[in-house]
Motif scaffolding. Structure first.
Motif, PDB file in Angstrom:
ATOM      1  N   UNK A  77     -10.070 -13.484  11.401  1.00  0.00           N
ATOM      2  CA  UNK A  77     -10.003 -12.855  10.086  1.00  0.00           C
ATOM      3  C   UNK A  77     -10.217 -11.351  10.249  1.00  0.00           C
ATOM      4  N   UNK A  78      -9.898 -10.604   9.218  1.00  0.00           N
ATOM      5  CA  UNK A  78      -9.875  -9.149   9.381  1.00  0.00           C
ATOM      6  C   UNK A  78     -10.536  -8.438   8.208  1.00  0.00           C
ATOM      7  N   UNK A  79     -11.002  -7.232   8.517  1.00  0.00           N
ATOM      8  CA  UNK A  79     -11.473  -6.331   7.467  1.00  0.00           C
ATOM      9  C   UNK A  79     -11.078  -4.911   7.866  1.00  0.00           C
ATOM     10  N   UNK A  80     -11.075  -4.020   6.922  1.00  0.00           N
ATOM     11  CA  UNK A  80     -10.748  -2.635   7.238  1.00  0.00           C
ATOM     12  C   UNK A  80     -11.890  -2.027   8.046  1.00  0.00           C
ATOM     13  N   UNK A  81     -11.550  -1.366   9.137  1.00  0.00           N
ATOM     14  CA  UNK A  81     -12.565  -0.720   9.967  1.00  0.00           C
ATOM     15  C   UNK A  81     -12.513   0.783   9.798  1.00  0.00           C
ATOM     16  N   UNK A  82     -12.182   1.474  10.888  1.00  0.00           N
ATOM     17  CA  UNK A  82     -12.177   2.937  10.883  1.00  0.00           C
ATOM     18  C   UNK A  82     -10.882   3.447  10.242  1.00  0.00           C
ATOM     19  N   UNK A  83     -11.030   4.425   9.360  1.00  0.00           N
ATOM     20  CA  UNK A  83      -9.845   5.128   8.837  1.00  0.00           C
ATOM     21  C   UNK A  83     -10.032   6.608   9.155  1.00  0.00           C
ATOM     22  N   UNK A  84      -9.236   7.095  10.078  1.00  0.00           N
ATOM     23  CA  UNK A  84      -9.323   8.507  10.455  1.00  0.00           C
ATOM     24  C   UNK A  84      -8.452   9.353   9.521  1.00  0.00           C
ATOM     25  N   UNK A  85      -8.622  10.648   9.635  1.00  0.00           N
ATOM     26  CA  UNK A  85      -7.794  11.572   8.855  1.00  0.00           C
ATOM     27  C   UNK A  85      -6.354  11.503   9.374  1.00  0.00           C
ATOM     28  N   UNK A  86      -5.416  11.359   8.453  1.00  0.00           N
ATOM     29  CA  UNK A  86      -4.004  11.380   8.827  1.00  0.00           C
ATOM     30  C   UNK A  86      -3.515  12.819   8.753  1.00  0.00           C
ATOM     31  N   UNK A  87      -2.492  13.134   9.512  1.00  0.00           N
ATOM     32  CA  UNK A  87      -1.957  14.496   9.422  1.00  0.00           C
ATOM     33  C   UNK A  87      -1.225  14.657   8.095  1.00  0.00           C
ATOM     34  N   UNK A  88      -1.369  15.831   7.519  1.00  0.00           N
ATOM     35  CA  UNK A  88      -0.774  16.083   6.203  1.00  0.00           C
ATOM     36  C   UNK A  88       0.254  17.204   6.353  1.00  0.00           C
ATOM     37  N   UNK A  89       1.506  16.877   6.045  1.00  0.00           N
ATOM     38  CA  UNK A  89       2.582  17.862   6.212  1.00  0.00           C
ATOM     39  C   UNK A  89       3.466  17.888   4.972  1.00  0.00           C
ATOM     40  N   UNK A  90       4.012  19.050   4.744  1.00  0.00           N
ATOM     41  CA  UNK A  90       4.903  19.198   3.580  1.00  0.00           C
ATOM     42  C   UNK A  90       6.325  18.860   3.987  1.00  0.00           C
ATOM     43  N   UNK A  92       2.986   7.145   6.271  1.00  0.00           N
ATOM     44  CA  UNK A  92       3.142   6.127   7.306  1.00  0.00           C
ATOM     45  C   UNK A  92       1.914   6.210   8.218  1.00  0.00           C
ATOM     46  N   UNK A  93       1.437   5.072   8.633  1.00  0.00           N
ATOM     47  CA  UNK A  93       0.292   5.097   9.547  1.00  0.00           C
ATOM     48  C   UNK A  93       0.346   3.900  10.484  1.00  0.00           C
ATOM     49  N   UNK A  94      -0.320   4.057  11.592  1.00  0.00           N
ATOM     50  CA  UNK A  94      -0.370   2.992  12.586  1.00  0.00           C
ATOM     51  C   UNK A  94      -1.565   2.094  12.295  1.00  0.00           C
ATOM     52  N   UNK A  95      -1.364   0.820  12.419  1.00  0.00           N
ATOM     53  CA  UNK A  95      -2.453  -0.147  12.218  1.00  0.00           C
ATOM     54  C   UNK A  95      -2.809  -0.743  13.574  1.00  0.00           C
ATOM     55  N   UNK A  96      -4.063  -0.725  13.908  1.00  0.00           N
ATOM     56  CA  UNK A  96      -4.506  -1.354  15.158  1.00  0.00           C
ATOM     57  C   UNK A  96      -5.574  -2.396  14.855  1.00  0.00           C
ATOM     58  N   UNK A 143       0.838  -1.200   0.000  1.00  0.00           N
ATOM     59  CA  UNK A 143       0.000   0.000   0.000  1.00  0.00           C
ATOM     60  C   UNK A 143       0.875   1.252   0.000  1.00  0.00           C
ATOM     61  N   UNK A 144       1.872   1.260   0.872  1.00  0.00           N
ATOM     62  CA  UNK A 144       2.768   2.422   0.943  1.00  0.00           C
ATOM     63  C   UNK A 144       3.468   2.609  -0.397  1.00  0.00           C
ATOM     64  N   UNK A 145       3.966   1.511  -0.934  1.00  0.00           N
ATOM     65  CA  UNK A 145       4.687   1.571  -2.208  1.00  0.00           C
ATOM     66  C   UNK A 145       3.779   2.079  -3.332  1.00  0.00           C
TER      67      UNK A 145
END
Lengths: 570, 435
Positions: A557-570, A431-435, A416-418
């Motif tokens: 098994x897993x599925x995508x749950x909540x996706x919050x807004x990530x901080x956006x920086x230059x 980059x993001x944290x996965x819980x 995904x990152x790539x």
């Protein structure tokens, strides 16, 4: 896994021509030839073109000869046949409904019901005697009010079209019902069986024994092959409302009392990728459930209405349960589960193929969420002025890789990152944290006498990352709790502790409210009586996995749950 | 008719074509590889004899073309694609995907690096892959048997099948009783005059009532595979030997033939125990007899894992209510530093620990039996639990608190040249009467 494409011959005309000329020049007779001369050039061109053309054909032929490289369904079906594997046909969705009759106790075959949600029709496949005027019946989705009958018996076989549900086959010869042969080793000359093989164009062929293995059916016999032809397949799944269709027969269903199991199990015919994966496994299993993989493939083949399944040995459980073979299965791609009664039937059926002394046991799968609550997107100001919209792009990409409650599901964090960085010039890095999170619904725990909560993420957890937040009940000791909330965290040593915040200061209520096994991802919360579960106040517990590429394991098994807004920086 | 500047007229030669084909047949019969051209049947079967005999160059041209077609463009491989014995090497792996897809593409012996098999390069393999593939169905039919495991190990790792042994812990174990612990309320003394704290209810002379203890390692479904490496090996300390227990990865066995529900062990020395942190131990390793290491005591052995090596005295007795074999070092007479390390807060093996036990009035003070002889046995060894290794366990920690993945090292008895194990691998367990 080899490189699946077989490139047996050159197919590029120029390369072929050059290769031919070079080879000719190695022969003493042609060393000094002028291959650019018109006559010779024409001849070389002709031969090269002819070669290139047939090289393409040759490559095609070679690729279609192997299961890992074949592209045509017919080729895969033929190769699967080589190892005795019959690709799954369309499967009719089915539902269990409780009905009442106006006369007697027999529900005749062909009784028709209309699905209100999906508009597909469902029928009773065979006569069912309820034993009383009320009872539960299974209805199958079908394109008409009757099963299709085919009596064209030609050259010792009957062709069944690709629209048929092969698992519903009923074959009679001279009025005597024959059974489907699963294996040849138990057959004798008097076995009244039929064989089913997939043939070209998605059709199937019903044939009979040769007089040594199974009764030989002579020409001109009265052979009737009956089957369902579902037109709804997976689109008919989930039907929950069944109307009684008007009938002229004196025996009729007067009322659908309840829907015991809404429609499930409808599936399109097996995909070529599935055939490619399952045929070798089936060959390896030899129709026995010895290894875990054997059990999985044998179970899926024997129960085509199951959407997906996985199996593992009890020795891999924590704590281990030796002598048991565990399976988990789902009804559909949303992770819906079967009832305990249905699972018991599955287990009994599978036990016929397991090692003696090994008991198959089904467990309900649990689909946990993968939550993305924090992270950072670094964007390039030369491409994007303010980075607006990048959160949407990231969120969309994450959802593209939703493991979707699949038993082999994986959350491919690195991919995904790539993908995000390589395909979006505005994103320099992300980059993001996965819980991993488990939700306990408040309305199921309003009675606070049974508040022992168990979670098995089956992925290693990072120490000191377990966290939960919940509403507190109204008692004196929580009067000063900020926002009336309680919290749970792990202490890094394997224990869960319960605390509240009073004036932004932690106050521990219980240092041993539960345990966490970091290695196995198992969490127990014991006696959480202080959770105010009324009015659908859910309890959500999260933990950070040791690797962000979370994998489905066993029944977790897993599925995508909540996706919050990530901080956006230059 | 082809006309070129190089073509020259040749007079008719009797039987020339016949001779040419005889030569061609000879060339083909000497071919080392099935890829060698045998394709120009067109030349042999279709060209008119007068062409063959009068237009040698043309015939040569056509023959060369077909030869090229066969060699360079691999047309003549087609008939062999489906024949296991003749399929070209580079295509053999495609048969594997249908008939043996769970087998690894390549298998190496870890000790000498020899390639046991390589599906991509069959000629470099020790194993005859073609024959293997021919019999693979028979192998599948024997799944779950000793025979299938032997076959798989020899196929994957080149282990001599005759050197592979199977052990079943359920028939080998000497264990402690799960009978209840009776506190010595009358403060009786043992043979040495020491007051003991209690005894097992079945007998003061025996530790076992013959009841087997079930846990991860001992139950009816464990089996242990011992494979011997017959080649030269190095023990990791620079020492070379001619044979040793072969440590193989158990994953392919588990994937391909292991009956789900059973527990498989590769029987090797404890030096192989160290797991790759932080992952779980997929399939544990064990010594033989396997379960001697689960419970802390074994009978009729001649070696104490902890003594006489004083440098390991910081090791805690993991079963504090168990029995410490020595009060003194038998070699030098020094006091056993472990004697005082018993943890009075621990609990006896086989007894259900918990509030109910406490309510019943049972106490778990250290046992004062000091030697095996006190119990009527010649010796006991104390070993670590195979799932409980720790580089350092704090004094006072209870056995039940030790987590998977920790490691306790026990020092082998160098005087006996047991470099891999604190146990005596050759000891006789046949007199293990309590099993």
């Amino acid at each position: 896994m080899p490189d699946s494409y077989i490139n047996l011959s050159q197919t590029d005309f120029n390369q072929v021509r050059k290769s031919l000329v070079d080879f000719m020049k190695t022969k003493p007779e042609f060393t000094d030839y002028d291959f650019t001369g018109s006559a010779m050039s024409t001849l070389i061109d002709l031969l090269s073109y002819n070669t290139a053309f047939f090289s393409t054909y040759t490559n095609f032929l070679a690729n279609e000869s192997f299961i890992d490289s074949a592209q045509k369904r017919d080729s895969l079906v033929s190769l699967a046949r080589l190892v005795g594997y019959t690709p799954r046909s369309r499967i009719a969705a089915r539902a269990d409904i409780n009905v009442t009759l106006n006369i007697g106790s027999l529900v005749p075959a062909g009784t028709l019901f209309n699905g209100q949600d999906t508009s597909f029709s469902f029928i009773v496949k065979e006569d069912i005697d309820l034993g009383s005027s009320t009872g539960t019946i299974t209805v199958y989705q079908n394109s008409s009010s009757n099963t299709t009958k085919n009596t064209t018996y030609f050259n010792g076989s009957v062709t069944v079209p690709e629209q048929a549900d092969i698992s519903s086959l009923k074959v009679t010869v001279g009025g005597i019902e024959y059974n489907k042969a699963d294996r040849i080793s138990v057959l004798s000359a008097s076995s009244q069986v039929f064989f089913v093989d997939a043939i070209y164009s998605g059709a199937y062929e019903v044939s009979f024994g040769d007089g040594v293995y199974g009764v030989s059916v002579p020409a001109n016999s009265n052979v009737v092959v009956e089957y369902l032809t579902p037109n709804g397949v997976n689109n008919a799944n989930g039907e929950t409302v069944f109307d009684i269709a008007p009938v002229t027969s004196p025996i009729k269903v007067t009322k659908v009392n309840s829907v015991i199991n809404s429609a499930y199990g409808g599936q399109e015919r097996e995909t070529i990728e599935s055939i490619r994966r399952n045929a070798p496994s089936y060959f390896q299993a030899q129709n026995r459930a010895v290894t875990a993989e054997d059990a999985e493939i044998v179970f899926k083949i024997d129960n085509p209405e199951v959407f997906d399944a996985t199996a593992w040995g009890g020795e891999d459980n924590n704590p281990p349960q030796y002598g048991r073979l565990f399976l988990a299965c789902t009804k559909n791609n949303a992770g819906a589960t079967f009832t305990q009664e249905q699972l018991s039937v599955f287990a009994a059926k599978l036990q016929e193929k397991t090692v003696v002394g090994i008991l198959p046991e089904f467990v309900q799968p649990t689909c946990y969420d993968l939550d993305i609550l924090e992270g950072e997107i670094i964007f390039d100001r030369l491409v994007s002025i303010d980075g607006n919209g990048l959160n949407t792009i990231v969120s969309s990409k994450i959802r593209d890789y939703d493991p979707a409650c699949g038993f082999r599901g994986i959350f491919p964090y690195s991919t995904i990152i790539s993908d995000l960085v390589n395909n979006n010039k505005a994103i320099r890095s992300v980059d993001f944290k996965v819980e991993m999170s488990a939700t306990f619904l408040g309305n199921e725990y309003e009675d606070n006498t049974n508040r022992n909560l168990y979670v098995s993420f089956a992925n290693t957890i990072i120490k000191s990352t377990v966290n939960a937040k919940f509403s507190l009940i109204d008692i004196d000791i929580f009067d000063d709790a900020d926002e009336n909330l309680g919290y749970i965290e792990d202490d890094g040593d394997g224990f869960l502790r319960f605390y509240i915040m009073e004036n932004a200061t932690r106050k521990y209520i219980n240092y041993r409210i539960g345990t966490v096994d970091y290695l196995t991802g198992n969490l127990y919360v014991v006696g959480l009586t202080d959770w105010n579960a009324v009015n659908n106040k859910n309890f959500v517990i999260r933990a950070e996995p040791n690797t962000k590429s979370v994998q489905a394991r066993k029944q977790a098994i897993f599925k995508i749950g909540v996706i919050d807004q990530l901080s956006v920086n230059a | 008719m082809i006309s070129t500047t190089n073509l020259e007229f040749k007079p008719l030669v009797e039987d020339k074509a016949k001779k040419q084909f005889a030569e061609q047949a000879l060339r083909n019969s000497n071919a080392s590889d099935i890829i060698t051209p045998r394709f120009p049947f067109y030349v042999r079967d279709r060209l008119p004899v007068h062409i063959l005999e009068n237009y040698e160059l043309y015939v040569k041209f056509i023959e060369t073309y077909f030869e090229w077609l066969g060699i360079t463009n691999n047309i003549n491989q087609i008939p062999y694609l489906m024949d296991i014995n003749n399929v070209p090497n580079n295509l053999l792996i495609h048969h594997k995907e249908l008939f043996a897809h769970l087998f690894p593409d390549i298998s190496l012996r870890e000790d000498d690096g020899n390639i046991i098999y390589d599906w991509n390069n069959p000629e470099n393999s020790v194993v005859d892959i073609r024959r293997f593939l021919s019999f693979v169905r028979q192998f599948y039919l024997t799944k779950g048997t000793e025979e299938s495991s032997r076959f798989l190990l020899s196929s994957l790792f080149g282990i001599d099948p005759a050197s592979i042994d199977f052990d079943y812990p359920k028939v080998q174990l000497c264990i402690l009783s799960d009978s209840i612990w009776v506190p010595n309320l009358l403060e009786d003394s043992d043979a040495l005059g020491n007051t003991y704290s209690g005894y097992w209810a079945d007998s003061r002379k025996t530790l076992s009532g013959g009841v087997r203890f079930r846990d991860d390692y001992f139950q009816e479904f464990s089996y242990s595979i011992t494979a011997v490496n017959t080649g030269v090996f190095e023990d990791g300390q620079g020492n070379q030997g001619n044979q040793g227990r072969y440590e193989f990865t158990t994953k392919p066995i588990k994937d391909i033939t292991h009956p789900a529900g059973f527990k498989l062990f590769n029987n090797v020395g404890p030096d192989s125990y160290i797991p790759a942190p932080p992952g779980p131990i997929d399939t544990g390793y064990s010594e033989r007899p396997l379960l001697g290491h689960y419970l802390c005591y074994r009978f009729d052995t001649t070696l104490d894992a902890r003594e006489p090596f004083p440098d390991v005295c910081n090791v805690q007795d993991l079963f504090p209510c168990g029995f410490n074999p020595y009060t003194t070092n038998p070699l030098n007479g020094t006091p056993n530093c472990l004697s005082s390390a018993h943890n009075p807060d621990g609990f006896p093996i086989g007894y259900t620990y918990g509030a109910s036990a406490e309510a019943a009035g049972y106490t778990y003070t250290a046992d004062t039996y000091n030697t095996a002889e006190d119990r009527g046995y010649t010796f006991w060894t104390v070993n670590h639990h195979p799932a409980s290794w720790a580089d350092g366990i704090d004094i006072g920690i209870a056995f039940g608190d030790i987590r998977l993945g920790d490691l306790v090292y026990l020092t082998p008895d160098l005087s006996k040249n047991y470099n891999a194990s604190p146990n005596d691998p050759d000891e006789d367990v046949s007199t293990c009467t309590l099993a």
